[in-house]
Write a protein that holds these residues in place. Structure first.
Motif, PDB file in Angstrom:
ATOM      1  N   GLU A 319     -15.517  -4.696   3.227  1.00  0.00           N
ATOM      2  CA  GLU A 319     -14.101  -4.390   3.038  1.00  0.00           C
ATOM      3  C   GLU A 319     -13.663  -4.778   1.630  1.00  0.00           C
ATOM      4  O   GLU A 319     -13.917  -5.906   1.175  1.00  0.00           O
ATOM      5  CB  GLU A 319     -13.248  -5.126   4.073  1.00  0.00           C
ATOM      6  CG  GLU A 319     -13.261  -4.485   5.440  1.00  0.00           C
ATOM      7  CD  GLU A 319     -12.058  -4.897   6.285  1.00  0.00           C
ATOM      8  OE1 GLU A 319     -11.433  -5.934   5.955  1.00  0.00           O
ATOM      9  OE2 GLU A 319     -11.748  -4.183   7.255  1.00  0.00           O
ATOM     10  N   ARG A 320     -13.019  -3.853   0.956  1.00  0.00           N
ATOM     11  CA  ARG A 320     -12.546  -4.089  -0.402  1.00  0.00           C
ATOM     12  C   ARG A 320     -11.065  -3.719  -0.486  1.00  0.00           C
ATOM     13  O   ARG A 320     -10.616  -2.760   0.136  1.00  0.00           O
ATOM     14  CB  ARG A 320     -13.355  -3.283  -1.405  1.00  0.00           C
ATOM     15  CG  ARG A 320     -14.841  -3.630  -1.404  1.00  0.00           C
ATOM     16  CD  ARG A 320     -15.597  -2.924  -2.515  1.00  0.00           C
ATOM     17  NE  ARG A 320     -17.020  -3.214  -2.464  1.00  0.00           N
ATOM     18  CZ  ARG A 320     -17.584  -4.321  -2.951  1.00  0.00           C
ATOM     19  NH1 ARG A 320     -16.823  -5.246  -3.532  1.00  0.00           N
ATOM     20  NH2 ARG A 320     -18.893  -4.506  -2.854  1.00  0.00           N
ATOM     21  N   THR A 321     -10.338  -4.477  -1.285  1.00  0.00           N
ATOM     22  CA  THR A 321      -8.912  -4.236  -1.463  1.00  0.00           C
ATOM     23  C   THR A 321      -8.702  -3.073  -2.411  1.00  0.00           C
ATOM     24  O   THR A 321      -9.341  -2.989  -3.481  1.00  0.00           O
ATOM     25  CB  THR A 321      -8.218  -5.492  -2.026  1.00  0.00           C
ATOM     26  OG1 THR A 321      -8.441  -6.588  -1.139  1.00  0.00           O
ATOM     27  CG2 THR A 321      -6.724  -5.259  -2.174  1.00  0.00           C
ATOM     28  N   VAL A 322      -7.805  -2.166  -2.038  1.00  0.00           N
ATOM     29  CA  VAL A 322      -7.513  -1.001  -2.883  1.00  0.00           C
ATOM     30  C   VAL A 322      -6.626  -1.422  -4.054  1.00  0.00           C
ATOM     31  O   VAL A 322      -5.972  -2.470  -4.015  1.00  0.00           O
ATOM     32  CB  VAL A 322      -6.810   0.102  -2.065  1.00  0.00           C
ATOM     33  CG1 VAL A 322      -7.742   0.636  -0.993  1.00  0.00           C
ATOM     34  CG2 VAL A 322      -5.516  -0.414  -1.444  1.00  0.00           C
ATOM     35  N   GLY A 323      -6.616  -0.615  -5.082  1.00  0.00           N
ATOM     36  CA  GLY A 323      -5.873  -0.945  -6.293  1.00  0.00           C
ATOM     37  C   GLY A 323      -4.488  -0.350  -6.353  1.00  0.00           C
ATOM     38  O   GLY A 323      -4.020   0.034  -7.434  1.00  0.00           O
TER      39      GLY A 323
END
Length: 429
Positions: A319-323
């Motif tokens: 899971e990665r945080t969107v920009g």
């Protein structure tokens, strides 16, 4: 010998004539432009069936000229056959959007195997007042099978007005490589029922979730696969979202499918509200932009967007945080108008309807003022279209029953019929 006027005299004469030419130019601008008159090129069922109409559009010699198809109100069942439009500049016009239905009953499933209508590189397609229904094996409970009502591929400048797209999963396979504008349309389905690529603008549309017969199953409105070079993907503006009550806080707005997915909801009424996170994962694709502006519920209260998802799984399952922020600011929302999205192309002008005239009945002759914007006139007898004319007059047929009502609808240049005029009743009393 040629007489030459001195320069200052010639210049003075031009100055004196300039106000006259300016007034003349202004007068021409103030006059409405008279539309070219025409009649429909193919009428269903008079000239044949729905599939034959599309074949006629594909096979015509001059595809630079618009080909207009009119379909009388009825249910036209095409079975398991897919129908593909490949010609540009084609209009498909139904008589009444709630009563003109093209129904496919597919025996196979799949995005590229089904389509009540498939538009393939058919630029400038215009569809109005018609319902396209994908009814997989005539069983609405088979929601997990993909059966497309409308599929568009590489079509530039398509417009849909008052069109219903009905199905379950993957109802509308959107315009990969192209652009489409929808106005006052209805799209209904269960899972990813709006999916695909392209820039697609949904203006004042009705988005309907369909019951899957199991309250534990979650519906998903869209699965965009926006191409990476595009600034805009799906834009839902002033839309209305509704469905069965068990879907309250039990569905997602969308999930990222392929490429660089983009989807925005602006000023949309969510009569049933999505789950707090709003969005969900799919196949490890990171969205380029999933956001909302001024979403509100059935009693016009703003929705709490503070819990909208900002972390999505990548291809490795991390899971990665969107920009970006999932809640749009007013400044960002202003960049999502029709004009900003499409630039010089104005699809709202193509979808504009022509106001009906006021009719006069004398004896058997019905007349009305010529409407400059109208391409042709549809004559309605007891509210059903019975004839077309390019002249502002119609003769009531001999033997017409007493009390028969007549009205007129005007067609815009794309072929779409506007509202009916007030009726006149034969014979005049």
């Amino acid at each position: 010998m040629t007489l030459q006027l001195p320069f200052f005299r010639t210049f003075s004469l031009k100055l004196r004539l300039l106000p006259f030419f300016l007034l003349l130019y202004a007068a021409t601008l103030s006059q409405p432009l008279h539309a070219q008159k025409w009649k429909y090129d193919f009428v269903v069922p008079r000239d044949g069936n729905y599939a034959a109409a599309i074949r006629a559009a594909n096979n015509r010699a001059d595809k630079r000229k618009r080909f207009r198809i009119f379909i009388h109100s009825s249910n036209y069942r095409i079975g398991s056959t897919t129908v593909t439009l490949t010609a540009p500049n084609t209009s498909i016009i139904g008589e009444e959007w709630q009563n003109t239905q093209i129904e496919a009953c597919m025996e196979v499933e799949g995005l590229d195997k089904t389509g009540t209508l498939i538009a393939q590189r058919a630029d400038s397609t215009y569809i109005q007042d018609i319902e396209l229904w994908s009814n997989y094996k005539n069983d609405a409970n088979l929601f997990a099978n993909r059966a497309v009502a409308l599929s568009e591929k590489h079509c530039r400048g398509n417009v849909l007005k008052n069109v219903s797209l009905l199905g379950t999963q993957d109802t509308y396979y959107t315009n990969t490589g192209g652009t489409t504008y929808l106005e006052d349309c209805r799209i209904a389905g269960t899972v990813d029922f709006i999916c695909g690529g392209g820039t697609v603008y949904f203006n004042h549309c009705d988005i309907r979730l369909v019951s899957r017969g199991d309250s534990t199953k979650h519906d998903i409105i869209c699965a965009p696969a926006t191409e990476s070079e595009r600034q805009y993907g799906y834009v839902f503006s002033d839309c209305y979202i509704d469905g069965p009550r068990h879907q309250q806080r039990n569905y997602w707005l969308g999930r990222p499918w392929q490429n660089a997915p983009r989807a925005t909801f602006l000023n949309c009424c969510m009569n049933i509200e999505p789950m707090d996170e709003g969005w969900t994962n799919m196949h490890g694709t990171q969205p380029a932009y999933f956001a909302e502006f001024e979403s509100y519920n059935r009693v016009f209260e703003p929705l709490d967007l503070s819990k909208r998802r900002t972390r999505f799984k990548d291809k490795q399952g991390v899971e990665r945080t969107v920009g970006y922020q999932p809640r749009m600011t007013p400044e960002v929302a202003e960049q999502y108008t029709v004009k900003k999205v499409f630039g010089v192309w104005d699809p709202t002008a193509k979808a504009e309807q022509v106001v009906p005239p006021v009719l006069t009945l004398k004896g058997r002759e019905i007349t009305w003022p010529d409407i400059p914007e109208a391409g042709c006139y549809a004559i309605c007898r007891n509210r059903m279209v019975v004839a077309f004319t390019t002249e502002p007059r119609y003769t009531v047929p001999a033997g017409t029953s007493e009390g028969t009502g007549f009205s007129v609808r005007c067609a815009n240049q794309m072929g779409g019929l506007g509202l009916r005029s007030a009726e006149v009743f034969y014979p005049q009393r």
